[in-house]
Design a protein around this motif. Structure first.
Motif, short mmCIF file in Angstrom:
data_model
loop_
_atom_site.label_atom_id
_atom_site.label_comp_id
_atom_site.label_asym_id
_atom_site.label_seq_id
_atom_site.Cartn_x
_atom_site.Cartn_y
_atom_site.Cartn_z
N GLN A 81 17.63 -4.17 -2.51
CA GLN A 81 17.21 -2.79 -2.78
C GLN A 81 18.05 -2.14 -3.86
N ASN A 86 14.69 -0.43 -5.66
CA ASN A 86 13.40 -0.36 -5.00
C ASN A 86 13.62 -0.33 -3.49
N LEU A 88 11.60 -0.62 -1.19
CA LEU A 88 10.72 -1.54 -0.48
C LEU A 88 11.18 -2.99 -0.58
N THR A 93 9.39 -8.42 1.99
CA THR A 93 8.43 -7.93 1.01
C THR A 93 8.48 -8.71 -0.29
N VAL A 149 6.57 -5.55 -5.84
CA VAL A 149 6.21 -5.56 -4.43
C VAL A 149 4.86 -6.22 -4.21
N LEU A 261 14.58 -5.30 5.85
CA LEU A 261 13.98 -4.08 5.34
C LEU A 261 14.50 -2.86 6.08
N GLN A 265 17.42 0.59 4.99
CA GLN A 265 16.73 1.87 4.99
C GLN A 265 17.36 2.84 6.00
N ASP A 479 4.56 4.20 -2.64
CA ASP A 479 5.61 3.42 -1.98
C ASP A 479 5.75 3.81 -0.52
N GLN A 480 5.59 5.12 -0.22
CA GLN A 480 5.65 5.57 1.17
C GLN A 480 4.51 4.98 1.98
N LEU A 483 5.07 1.23 2.54
CA LEU A 483 6.12 0.97 3.53
C LEU A 483 5.61 1.27 4.93
#
Length: 662
Positions: A81, A86, A88, A93, A149, A261, A265, A479-480, A483
């Motif tokens: 990340q 990124n 994601l 991913t 992605v 992932l 986050q 992106d939201q 995810l």
């Protein structure tokens, strides 16, 4: 002061997760052996006490393996990340885990000696090959978030499809490979700990040495060069380290896809803003989360602990937590919209629908009349055709109708969410249908098609409604939304995989269906699918005006007279019904819902109506060809149509992503 409070909050969350994992582990260990005997059992267990032997050779190695795997994946995710900028990016991913798993499955089937001698080399080879492919594709488009992605997800699903195909063709290995592939940390000795500990320790030391150089990655290349830092070499080294960490874990325990992932986050969203903090907290959170999940599995009972893979259950705990924290995540960037428009300019003018119709007719005729027999290739006419028609025609009809419905569903989803990689496969809607099918099996020992369709539709609509609600709150940031779809897919997949791994006698039937089998298609199923599909085919084009306007945004849509609530509800219902009806007969893994709309767009079909028709025709062509190839390629064995469709569509999509814009 603010930085201190932020760091304190992050450390507090990590401490809470680790403390909870420690407490639950202590409770579980105490159930197996009194605490007074722990020290003796850990160092030198008594050969006369079975409890001490189990403690020494099973419980402790399992605990250590879970923590080590979680730390390795958490560190790998944090590196991915940061280097790629990124949120994601993760081993999941980016397809790294799937590549490592594929090579390990191939070695287990065709060269098992390699696993004993050099399993890490096998896993590293697969992980590096997949990573190189993804970055070669992404380099053609400037390493944009969307392309990176999209390519990672597609390659990962492609490798997963190949793995499933190999398992189905090697039935004697299916159960063990499936449980291993879902990520099992159960141990019978200390070999996994001895394998992982030195490798992850060296990886952690290298990551610590890279903290200061990696901190300058916020600068441009010229500024970094003036400080004596080569950004290209630094990126390559950090990415290689993340790939190696992922390969080590995958070769030891299989795929545990959510930790890489979720842990970075959660560290970021809980306040760890600086790289140093994230590289410390992400491994700790990853280890704590995986231990917490594994101990919870063991607390559920011995049957679950023995047969339920921890990697599958991780998503049951991690996905809801990530969904809860997701609103605090900032958008990854604005290059998504640029990629959408660039992709739509590739085709200069739309091809005529008559050309696609002709190709579809040719594919249908080939699938119905041309085939292989024990005596070789033959064209079926007369009495031979009358004999084969009850077998071939329903299969071809079901594949055609399902492909067309998936193509239309993909267009609806992409325009509704303003996301060019939205599809029933990527956003988890197909998995929602799978969960509905699973629920029908729980409710009834022999569920009818009406019950399966109803519950499948309910599952698809529930997933899509949640996605739309989340998208509305996030202003449909791609992106939201992606995810959210990944988290939902992981959650729903975990439920389905858990059912499969528990050894239910219906598991093989569910696995074959998930792979996209049309084996059991008959005239009644074909007519039922036709009766559902025709009204949907007639109704979907009526939404074309909405679909042309909705991607412009809420304000523009209102100004043009679109009632957003009614329009979105209608599109959601249509997308759910199209997905449920198609997934019911060909399974959730086909890629027709992603490839069909994409190909229609790049061939120049920019307006909603023409894209709907083009995607339907292309999806139908893909599925009919896949069904025929699945029957013919390794005759007399057969491959499921969903897997073959993935193996056909994905390479073309990857090839197309490598083309530069003109």
């Amino acid at each position: 002061m603010q930085a201190s409070r932020t760091r304190g909050g992050a450390v507090g969350l990590a401490g809470a997760i680790l403390s909870l994992a420690l407490v639950l582990s202590a409770v579980q260990l105490a159930r197996q052996l009194p605490p007074a005997l722990w020290f003796q059992a850990a160092l030198q267990p008594s050969a006369d006490d079975v409890r001490q032997l189990l403690f020494h050779f099973s419980a402790l190695p399992r605990l250590m393996t879970a923590f080590l795997c979680g730390t390795g994946l958490g560190l790998a995710g944090a590196l991915f990340q940061h280097v790629l900028r990124n949120p994601l990016a993760s081993p999941t991913t980016l397809g790294v885990e799937a590549g490592a798993q594929l090579t390990l499955v191939m070695a287990a089937i065709w060269a098992p000696a390699l696993l004993g001698a050099s399993r890490e080399i096998v896993a590293i080879a697969g992980a590096v090959a997949v990573t190189a492919l993804i970055f070669a594709v992404a380099a053609k488009r400037g390493f944009s978030s969307l392309t990176l992605v999209l390519t990672g997800l597609v390659v990962g699903l492609f490798c997963g499809a190949l793995s499933v195909a190999l398992k189905l063709l090697n039935q004697e290995y299916v159960t063990s490979l499936f449980i291993w592939g879902a990520g099992s940390v159960a141990q019978q000795d200390w070999s996994a700990v001895a394998y992982l500990l030195p490798r992850l320790l060296i990886g952690g030391i290298v990551a610590a040495l890279l903290v200061r150089p990696l901190s300058v990655m916020a600068l441009d290349d010229a500024s970094a060069s003036s400080l004596g830092v080569s950004l290209q070499a630094l990126r390559a080294g950090a990415l290689l380290l993340a790939v190696l960490l992922t390969a080590f874990v995958t070769s030891a325990v299989g795929v545990i896809g959510f930790i890489g992932l979720a842990a970075p986050q959660i560290a970021r969203l809980s306040g760890a803003r600086q790289l140093r903090d994230r590289l410390i907290l992400s491994p700790l959170l990853g280890g704590g989360l995986l231990v917490l999940v594994d101990q919870a599995v063991q607390a559920a009972g011995d049957h679950f602990a023995d047969f339920l893979p921890t990697g599958a259950v991780t998503a049951l705990f991690g996905a809801p937590l990530l969904l809860w924290l997701l609103p605090q995540l900032r958008s990854a960037g604005n290059d998504w919209a640029t990629d959408i428009h660039a992709t739509s300019r590739i085709g200069k003018r739309p091809l005529g629908f008559s050309a696609f119709g002709g190709i579809l007719i040719a594919a249908v005729l080939m699938a119905v009349f041309l085939g292989r027999t024990p005596d070789g290739w033959s064209l079926a006419f007369g009495e031979e055709f009358a004999t084969l028609a009850p077998w071939r025609v329903p299969r071809v009809a079901v594949a055609l109708l399902a492909g067309a419905m998936l193509g239309m569903a993909g267009v609806l989803l992409q325009r509704l969410t303003r996301n060019p990689i939205a599809s029933p496969e990527v956003l988890g809607i197909g998995t929602g249908v799978a969960l509905g099918i699973l629920a029908s099996m729980v409710i009834s020992a022999a569920p009818g098609r009406a019950l399966q369709l109803a519950l499948g539709l309910a599952g698809a609509f529930a997933v899509l409604a949640l996605l739309l609600w989340r998208g509305t709150r996030a202003r449909f940031a791609p992106d939201q939304l992606l995810l959210t779809g990944i988290a939902l897919s992981a959650l729903l997949d975990a439920i389905v995989v858990s059912f499969l791994a528990l050894g239910d006698p219906r598991a093989s039937q569910l696995l074959a269906w998930m792979a996209g089998s049309t084996y059991r298609a008959d005239a009644s199923l074909a007519w039922m699918t036709f009766a559902i599909a025709v009204p949907l085919f007639l109704a979907t084009p009526l939404t074309s005006r909405w679909l042309d306007i909705l991607p412009l945004g809420d304000e523009a849509s209102r100004e043009l007279g679109v009632e957003l609530g009614a329009a979105r509800l209608a599109v959601m219902l249509l997308a759910s019904m199209l997905t449920a009806a198609s997934v019911l007969v060909v399974g959730p893994l086909t890629f027709a819902g992603l490839v069909g709309p994409h190909l229609a767009r790049v061939l120049g079909m920019r307006r909603a109506f023409e894209q709907l028709i083009g995607a339907a025709l292309l999806g139908a062509i893909l599925m009919v060809a896949a069904d025929w190839l699945g029957r013919m390629v390794i005759f007399s064995f057969q491959l499921p149509v969903g897997l073959v469709a993935a193996l056909i569509g994905v390479p073309y999509l990857i090839w197309h992503l490598t083309r530069r814009e003109r």
